[in-house]
Enzyme design. Structure first.
Site, PDB file in Angstrom:
ATOM      1  N   THR A 167    -112.670 -24.584  32.448  1.00 30.57           N
ATOM      2  CA  THR A 167    -113.542 -23.598  33.101  1.00 30.57           C
ATOM      3  C   THR A 167    -113.116 -23.358  34.543  1.00 30.57           C
ATOM      4  O   THR A 167    -112.557 -24.256  35.183  1.00 30.57           O
ATOM      5  CB  THR A 167    -114.995 -24.114  33.056  1.00 30.57           C
ATOM      6  N   ASP A 168    -113.442 -22.174  35.058  1.00 30.92           N
ATOM      7  CA  ASP A 168    -113.165 -21.896  36.480  1.00 30.92           C
ATOM      8  C   ASP A 168    -114.050 -22.734  37.396  1.00 30.92           C
ATOM      9  O   ASP A 168    -113.772 -22.854  38.595  1.00 30.92           O
ATOM     10  CB  ASP A 168    -113.335 -20.398  36.783  1.00 30.92           C
ATOM     11  N   GLU A 169    -115.110 -23.330  36.836  1.00 31.06           N
ATOM     12  CA  GLU A 169    -116.031 -24.098  37.684  1.00 31.06           C
ATOM     13  C   GLU A 169    -115.385 -25.339  38.277  1.00 31.06           C
ATOM     14  O   GLU A 169    -115.933 -25.927  39.212  1.00 31.06           O
ATOM     15  CB  GLU A 169    -117.255 -24.531  36.876  1.00 31.06           C
TER      16      GLU A 169
ATOM     17  N   TYR B 173    -121.558 -31.271  35.166  1.00 30.59           N
ATOM     18  CA  TYR B 173    -120.761 -30.565  34.148  1.00 30.59           C
ATOM     19  C   TYR B 173    -119.364 -30.249  34.673  1.00 30.59           C
ATOM     20  O   TYR B 173    -118.355 -30.604  34.055  1.00 30.59           O
ATOM     21  CB  TYR B 173    -121.463 -29.269  33.708  1.00 30.59           C
ATOM     22  N   SER B 174    -119.290 -29.572  35.828  1.00 33.65           N
ATOM     23  CA  SER B 174    -117.959 -29.153  36.283  1.00 33.65           C
ATOM     24  C   SER B 174    -117.117 -30.360  36.693  1.00 33.65           C
ATOM     25  O   SER B 174    -115.889 -30.341  36.536  1.00 33.65           O
ATOM     26  CB  SER B 174    -118.051 -28.096  37.379  1.00 33.65           C
TER      27      SER B 174
ATOM     28  N   LYS C 298    -115.586 -31.630  33.538  1.00 31.31           N
ATOM     29  CA  LYS C 298    -114.474 -30.777  33.083  1.00 31.31           C
ATOM     30  C   LYS C 298    -113.250 -30.978  33.986  1.00 31.31           C
ATOM     31  O   LYS C 298    -112.115 -31.025  33.502  1.00 31.31           O
ATOM     32  CB  LYS C 298    -114.889 -29.297  33.081  1.00 31.31           C
TER      33      LYS C 298
ATOM     34  N   ILE D 210    -127.114 -14.650  29.969  1.00 34.45           N
ATOM     35  CA  ILE D 210    -127.240 -13.333  29.317  1.00 34.45           C
ATOM     36  C   ILE D 210    -128.094 -13.408  28.048  1.00 34.45           C
ATOM     37  O   ILE D 210    -129.064 -12.640  27.904  1.00 34.45           O
ATOM     38  CB  ILE D 210    -125.851 -12.692  29.100  1.00 34.45           C
ATOM     39  N   PRO D 211    -127.822 -14.338  27.109  1.00 36.20           N
ATOM     40  CA  PRO D 211    -128.706 -14.382  25.930  1.00 36.20           C
ATOM     41  C   PRO D 211    -130.144 -14.764  26.263  1.00 36.20           C
ATOM     42  O   PRO D 211    -131.078 -14.307  25.596  1.00 36.20           O
ATOM     43  CB  PRO D 211    -128.066 -15.433  25.013  1.00 36.20           C
TER      44      PRO D 211
ATOM     45  N   LYS E 171    -135.482 -13.854  34.060  1.00 35.14           N
ATOM     46  CA  LYS E 171    -135.719 -14.810  35.156  1.00 35.14           C
ATOM     47  C   LYS E 171    -134.431 -15.036  35.931  1.00 35.14           C
ATOM     48  O   LYS E 171    -133.430 -15.485  35.362  1.00 35.14           O
ATOM     49  CB  LYS E 171    -136.223 -16.134  34.573  1.00 35.14           C
TER      50      LYS E 171
HETATM   51  P1  NAD Z   1    -121.221 -24.528  23.382  1.00 34.07           P
HETATM   52  O1  NAD Z   1    -122.142 -25.500  24.073  1.00 34.07           O
HETATM   53  O2  NAD Z   1    -121.766 -23.259  22.867  1.00 34.07           O
HETATM   54  O3  NAD Z   1    -120.488 -25.261  22.165  1.00 34.07           O
HETATM   55  C1  NAD Z   1    -119.975 -26.556  22.272  1.00 34.07           C
HETATM   56  C2  NAD Z   1    -119.651 -27.052  20.863  1.00 34.07           C
HETATM   57  O4  NAD Z   1    -119.055 -28.361  20.997  1.00 34.07           O
HETATM   58  C3  NAD Z   1    -120.883 -27.206  19.974  1.00 34.07           C
HETATM   59  O5  NAD Z   1    -120.591 -26.756  18.663  1.00 34.07           O
HETATM   60  C4  NAD Z   1    -121.148 -28.720  19.972  1.00 34.07           C
HETATM   61  O6  NAD Z   1    -121.766 -29.168  18.769  1.00 34.07           O
HETATM   62  C5  NAD Z   1    -119.723 -29.246  20.090  1.00 34.07           C
HETATM   63  N1  NAD Z   1    -119.669 -30.605  20.680  1.00 34.07           N
HETATM   64  C6  NAD Z   1    -120.318 -31.059  21.779  1.00 34.07           C
HETATM   65  N2  NAD Z   1    -120.003 -32.355  21.980  1.00 34.07           N
HETATM   66  C7  NAD Z   1    -119.140 -32.714  20.981  1.00 34.07           C
HETATM   67  C8  NAD Z   1    -118.467 -33.905  20.644  1.00 34.07           C
HETATM   68  N3  NAD Z   1    -118.627 -35.037  21.354  1.00 34.07           N
HETATM   69  N4  NAD Z   1    -117.640 -33.898  19.581  1.00 34.07           N
HETATM   70  C9  NAD Z   1    -117.474 -32.770  18.836  1.00 34.07           C
HETATM   71  N5  NAD Z   1    -118.108 -31.617  19.079  1.00 34.07           N
HETATM   72  C10 NAD Z   1    -118.929 -31.594  20.159  1.00 34.07           C
HETATM   73  O7  NAD Z   1    -120.049 -24.281  24.444  1.00 34.07           O
HETATM   74  P2  NAD Z   1    -119.136 -22.991  24.676  1.00 34.07           P
HETATM   75  O8  NAD Z   1    -119.801 -22.113  25.657  1.00 34.07           O
HETATM   76  O9  NAD Z   1    -118.689 -22.470  23.363  1.00 34.07           O
HETATM   77  O10 NAD Z   1    -117.901 -23.680  25.426  1.00 34.07           O
HETATM   78  C11 NAD Z   1    -116.771 -24.156  24.698  1.00 34.07           C
HETATM   79  C12 NAD Z   1    -115.738 -24.663  25.678  1.00 34.07           C
HETATM   80  O11 NAD Z   1    -115.358 -23.625  26.579  1.00 34.07           O
HETATM   81  C13 NAD Z   1    -116.218 -25.810  26.561  1.00 34.07           C
HETATM   82  O12 NAD Z   1    -115.149 -26.715  26.727  1.00 34.07           O
HETATM   83  C14 NAD Z   1    -116.566 -25.150  27.890  1.00 34.07           C
HETATM   84  O13 NAD Z   1    -116.419 -26.051  28.953  1.00 34.07           O
HETATM   85  C15 NAD Z   1    -115.510 -24.053  27.920  1.00 34.07           C
HETATM   86  N6  NAD Z   1    -115.833 -22.856  28.696  1.00 34.07           N
HETATM   87  C16 NAD Z   1    -117.001 -22.173  28.460  1.00 34.07           C
HETATM   88  C17 NAD Z   1    -117.244 -20.984  29.152  1.00 34.07           C
HETATM   89  C18 NAD Z   1    -118.506 -20.170  28.902  1.00 34.07           C
HETATM   90  O14 NAD Z   1    -118.748 -19.207  29.615  1.00 34.07           O
HETATM   91  N7  NAD Z   1    -119.317 -20.499  27.911  1.00 34.07           N
HETATM   92  C19 NAD Z   1    -116.320 -20.522  30.095  1.00 34.07           C
HETATM   93  C20 NAD Z   1    -115.149 -21.266  30.319  1.00 34.07           C
HETATM   94  C21 NAD Z   1    -114.919 -22.425  29.604  1.00 34.07           C
HETATM   95  O1  DAU Z   2    -117.729 -20.081  34.741  1.00 32.46           O
HETATM   96  C1  DAU Z   2    -117.605 -20.654  33.483  1.00 32.46           C
HETATM   97  C2  DAU Z   2    -118.891 -21.384  33.115  1.00 32.46           C
HETATM   98  O2  DAU Z   2    -119.860 -20.362  32.862  1.00 32.46           O
HETATM   99  C3  DAU Z   2    -118.738 -22.279  31.908  1.00 32.46           C
HETATM  100  O3  DAU Z   2    -117.876 -23.343  32.236  1.00 32.46           O
HETATM  101  C4  DAU Z   2    -120.092 -22.861  31.473  1.00 32.46           C
HETATM  102  O4  DAU Z   2    -119.922 -23.573  30.250  1.00 32.46           O
HETATM  103  C5  DAU Z   2    -121.045 -21.698  31.224  1.00 32.46           C
HETATM  104  O5  DAU Z   2    -122.340 -22.204  30.916  1.00 32.46           O
HETATM  105  C6  DAU Z   2    -121.127 -20.828  32.469  1.00 32.46           C
HETATM  106  O6  DAU Z   2    -121.735 -21.558  33.584  1.00 32.46           O
HETATM  107  P1  DAU Z   2    -122.849 -20.878  34.538  1.00 32.46           P
HETATM  108  O7  DAU Z   2    -123.637 -21.959  35.128  1.00 32.46           O
HETATM  109  O8  DAU Z   2    -122.201 -19.874  35.418  1.00 32.46           O
HETATM  110  O9  DAU Z   2    -123.656 -20.056  33.372  1.00 32.46           O
HETATM  111  P2  DAU Z   2    -125.218 -19.814  33.110  1.00 32.46           P
HETATM  112  O10 DAU Z   2    -125.276 -18.886  31.961  1.00 32.46           O
HETATM  113  O11 DAU Z   2    -125.993 -21.068  33.050  1.00 32.46           O
HETATM  114  O12 DAU Z   2    -125.664 -19.035  34.436  1.00 32.46           O
HETATM  115  C7  DAU Z   2    -124.999 -17.854  34.877  1.00 32.46           C
HETATM  116  C8  DAU Z   2    -125.627 -17.450  36.202  1.00 32.46           C
HETATM  117  O13 DAU Z   2    -126.974 -17.021  35.978  1.00 32.46           O
HETATM  118  C9  DAU Z   2    -125.728 -18.574  37.227  1.00 32.46           C
HETATM  119  O14 DAU Z   2    -125.585 -18.031  38.522  1.00 32.46           O
HETATM  120  C10 DAU Z   2    -127.156 -19.097  37.035  1.00 32.46           C
HETATM  121  C11 DAU Z   2    -127.918 -17.839  36.701  1.00 32.46           C
HETATM  122  N1  DAU Z   2    -129.121 -17.955  35.857  1.00 32.46           N
HETATM  123  C12 DAU Z   2    -129.031 -18.659  34.691  1.00 32.46           C
HETATM  124  C13 DAU Z   2    -130.106 -18.738  33.831  1.00 32.46           C
HETATM  125  C14 DAU Z   2    -130.041 -19.532  32.537  1.00 32.46           C
HETATM  126  C15 DAU Z   2    -130.275 -17.244  36.180  1.00 32.46           C
HETATM  127  O15 DAU Z   2    -130.344 -16.582  37.237  1.00 32.46           O
HETATM  128  N2  DAU Z   2    -131.338 -17.307  35.323  1.00 32.46           N
HETATM  129  C16 DAU Z   2    -131.305 -18.015  34.144  1.00 32.46           C
HETATM  130  O16 DAU Z   2    -132.326 -18.023  33.422  1.00 32.46           O
END
Ligand code: NAD
Ligand code: DAU
Length: 331
Positions: free
Chosen positions: A120-122, A147-148, A151, A188-189, A202
């Site tokens: 992740t960019d974090e 978390y970050s 990672k 977003i979701p 929120k």
């Molecule tokens: P997610 O939380 O939706 O999915 C994670 C999946 O990993 C789930 O299916 C969970 O059951 C599985 N998991 C968790 N712990 C596990 C373990 N110990 N063994 C096996 N499976 C396990 O996450 P995501 O948003 O799909 O992210 C996937 C990857 O991408 C992560 O490594 C995250 O750091 C990275 N990433 C996410 C984003 C983002 O915006 N969501 C951006 C950049 C990088």
């Molecule tokens: O940048 C990559 C990362 O993006 C990934 O590594 C993470 O797995 C992924 O969860 C995401 O991290 P963020 O913390 O940026 O995502 P999140 O969706 O939790 O929040 C996005 C932004 O929105 C952040 O500034 C917090 C804000 N936020 C979030 C929630 C859930 C709100 O303002 N309201 C909310 O209800």
């Protein structure tokens, strides 16, 4: 290609498996997923005949060793992924993200297999809102949250295993993804499903934090490009020039869903909340030829809203549990 996909039942992993099954018909796919609250095996029902599913953890050395021995390459998505949860209880992040990556590294080292590590960019920390800079592959690691930090720890382990043991690995650090199958805890979701259920979106703090949005299919196309054309030992940043502040995203969702622009509320901020992320993906584009296909965020969000509208059964249970947690956290 016999490909092992860890975390293939989560948001990005699911989209990756569905896409790869459709576009790489001769690849054999195995998914290893612990099915935490974020994993859903039903996501893969349409490709059940094409994909071997193993329910287990990347932190389990025996299962990891067995699966790595019988594949050619691993794409490692599995992780605990939500910042707010890591502030509430950091341990699962250390176990899955740090120990899990260590187990995989030892297995690919033992069996001389290729690994692509998803990060992740974090890991780079945050940028000031008025700073013209963007993250590059040379930006120093400076993570803010548990978390970050977990990672960044995993990224450092991968780099060390490349240098010290000659492991054949690549890394990618991507910005914020959006699209179908994303858990409703994420920004977003959460807001789409709030609006669909008559609840105001929120925004944390003043809603001015900036994220660099990318459609999940663009992320996964980049991962495939790195897997097929990336250089061993290298890190690639993935981003689609999608910087927007959180207020702007909520404004778009409200407009696309037919609500007034001021129909949102400000809630308490996330502790340590990173201000801004921004990616310079020139290296990836120059070396692999990848370019994003979803550069119109309105179109991407319209598709995503439709998906959530059509899949209430998929998210309703998780929504109730997630909002209970957010109520406890005061957000
Ligand atoms: P997610 O939380 O939706 O999915 C994670 C999946 O990993 C789930 O299916 C969970 O059951 C599985 N998991 C968790 N712990 C596990 C373990 N110990 N063994 C096996 N499976 C396990 O996450 P995501 O948003 O799909 O992210 C996937 C990857 O991408 C992560 O490594 C995250 O750091 C990275 N990433 C996410 C984003 C983002 O915006 N969501 C951006 C950049 C990088
Ligand atoms: O940048 C990559 C990362 O993006 C990934 O590594 C993470 O797995 C992924 O969860 C995401 O991290 P963020 O913390 O940026 O995502 P999140 O969706 O939790 O929040 C996005 C932004 O929105 C952040 O500034 C917090 C804000 N936020 C979030 C929630 C859930 C709100 O303002 N309201 C909310 O209800």
């Amino acid at each position: 290609m016999r490909l092992l996909v860890t975390g293939g039942a989560g948001f990005i992993g699911t989209n990756f498996v569905l896409r790869t099954a459709a576009t790489r018909p001769d690849w054999q796919l195995t998914v290893l997923d612990a099915l935490t609250y974020a994993g859903n095996r039903e996501n893969l029902a349409s490709v059940a005949g094409r994909v071997d599913f193993v329910h287990g953890s990347v932190a389990d050395a025996d299962v990891v060793d067995r699966l790595v021995a019988s594949c050619d390459a691993v794409v490692h998505f599995a992780a605990e992924s939500h910042n707010d949860n890591s502030l509430d209880d950091p341990w699962p992040f250390l176990e899955s993200n740090v120990i899990g990556t260590y187990r995989l590294l030892e297995a690919v080292r033992r069996h001389a297999k290729r690994l692509h590590h998803i990060s992740t960019d974090e890991v780079y920390g945050d940028l000031e809102l008025d700073d013209p800079a963007r993250f590059t592959e040379d930006t120093p690691l400076n993570p803010s949250s548990p978390y970050s930090a977990s990672k960044a720890s995993a990224d450092l382990l991968v780099r060390a295993w490349v240098r010290s043991f000659g492991v054949n690995a690549t890394l990618s650090n991507c910005s914020n993804n959006y699209g179908p199958y994303q858990h409703v805890e994420k920004f977003i979701p959460r807001q789409i499903t709030n609006i669909l259920t008559g609840v105001k979106p929120k925004l944390y703090g003043q809603g001015r934090n900036v994220r660099d949005w990318i459609h999940v299919d663009d992320h996964n196309d980049a991962v495939l490009a790195i897997l097929e054309r990336g250089r061993s030992g290298e890190t690639y940043l993935i981003g689609a020039d999608g910087e927007l502040d959180n207020r702007a995203i909520v404004a778009l969702l409200l407009e696309l869903m037919g609500k007034a622009g001021d129909w949102f509320e400000l809630v308490s901020d996330r502790p340590g909340h990173d201000l801004r992320y921004a990616i310079d993906s020139s290296k990836l584009r120059a070396e692999t030829g990848w370019t994003p296909r979803y550069q119109d965020i309105r179109a991407g969000l319209t598709q995503t809203i439709s998906w959530y509208r059509d899949h209430e059964d998929w998210w309703a249970g998780a929504k109730a549990r997630t909002e209970q947690t957010y109520r406890r956290l005061g957000r």
